[in-house]
Design an enzyme around this catalytic site. Structure first.
Site, PDB file in Angstrom:
ATOM      1  N   SER A  55      -8.872   6.983  -6.768  1.00 57.68           N
ATOM      2  CA  SER A  55      -9.533   6.440  -5.493  1.00 57.68           C
ATOM      3  C   SER A  55     -10.274   5.433  -5.810  1.00 57.68           C
ATOM      4  CB  SER A  55     -10.790   7.337  -5.473  1.00 57.68           C
ATOM      5  OG  SER A  55     -10.591   8.938  -4.981  1.00 57.68           O
ATOM      6  N   GLU A  62     -16.557  -9.020   4.753  1.00 61.49           N
ATOM      7  CA  GLU A  62     -16.603  -8.331   5.954  1.00 61.49           C
ATOM      8  C   GLU A  62     -16.792  -6.910   6.079  1.00 61.49           C
ATOM      9  OE1 GLU A  62     -14.192 -12.133   5.558  1.00 61.49           O
ATOM     10  OE2 GLU A  62     -14.039 -10.114   4.636  1.00 61.49           O
ATOM     11  N   SER A  63     -16.931  -6.289   5.062  1.00 62.06           N
ATOM     12  CA  SER A  63     -17.247  -4.763   4.919  1.00 62.06           C
ATOM     13  C   SER A  63     -16.559  -4.187   3.516  1.00 62.06           C
ATOM     14  CB  SER A  63     -17.105  -4.062   6.029  1.00 62.06           C
ATOM     15  OG  SER A  63     -17.809  -2.677   5.768  1.00 62.06           O
ATOM     16  N   HIS A  68      -8.442   7.248  -0.964  1.00 61.95           N
ATOM     17  CA  HIS A  68      -8.140   8.536  -1.833  1.00 61.95           C
ATOM     18  C   HIS A  68      -6.888   8.965  -1.817  1.00 61.95           C
ATOM     19  CE1 HIS A  68      -9.702  11.442  -4.697  1.00 61.95           C
ATOM     20  NE2 HIS A  68      -9.123  12.527  -3.882  1.00 61.95           N
ATOM     21  N   CYS A  83     -16.046  -6.355   9.959  1.00 55.20           N
ATOM     22  CA  CYS A  83     -17.134  -6.964  10.646  1.00 55.20           C
ATOM     23  C   CYS A  83     -16.598  -8.486  11.279  1.00 55.20           C
ATOM     24  CB  CYS A  83     -18.460  -7.117  10.206  1.00 55.20           C
ATOM     25  SG  CYS A  83     -18.900  -5.492   9.883  1.00 55.20           S
TER      26      CYS A  83
END
Length: 126
Positions: A55, A62-63, A68, A83
């Site tokens: 994971s 931008e985010s 996983h 974003c």
């Protein structure tokens, strides 16, 4: 109506066990997927599970990109949230599909932060 971001939820099937179970390869592929999409990387963290699976998250200006893996099933669950207009989350997903050797990708895009300007008030729709 304008959105603040695009969030692609992708499911990758038929991926190579040896790739999905290798923390260094998963990390490298995820970081490069962010770069492939045109993102600016801030930091990243990955964890290897026992007996198998990885994971991790790549934080971008931008985010984020998150993953996983279930190597024993050849499956990876991925989300790519971006974003702004500069970064294309689909570029990252296509890169991941290729690098994980997936034989199928099911993905959908959700517009995040739909904003409407009404009477000069900011209204956020939930």
């Amino acid at each position: 109506m304008q959105s603040l971001g695009r969030h692609v939820l992708a499911e990758l099937y038929g991926c190579k066990f040896e790739v999905l179970n290798d923390i260094n390869r998963v990390e490298d592929i995820m970081v490069n997927a962010a770069l492939e999409a045109g993102a600016e990387i801030r930091e990243f963290v990955f964890h290897k599970f026992s007996p198998q699976g990885v994971s991790g998250v790549v934080v971008i200006s931008e985010s984020h990109l998150a993953i996983h893996t279930w190597p024993e099933l050849g499956y990876a669950a991925v989300d790519v949230f971006t974003c702004g207009e500069k970064v294309d989350p689909w570029d990252a997903c296509k890169y991941l599909e290729s690098m994980f050797g997936a034989n199928q990708m099911k993905a959908s895009e959700v517009k995040r932060g739909i904003i409407a300007l009404e009477d000069q008030r900011l209204v956020v729709n939930y």
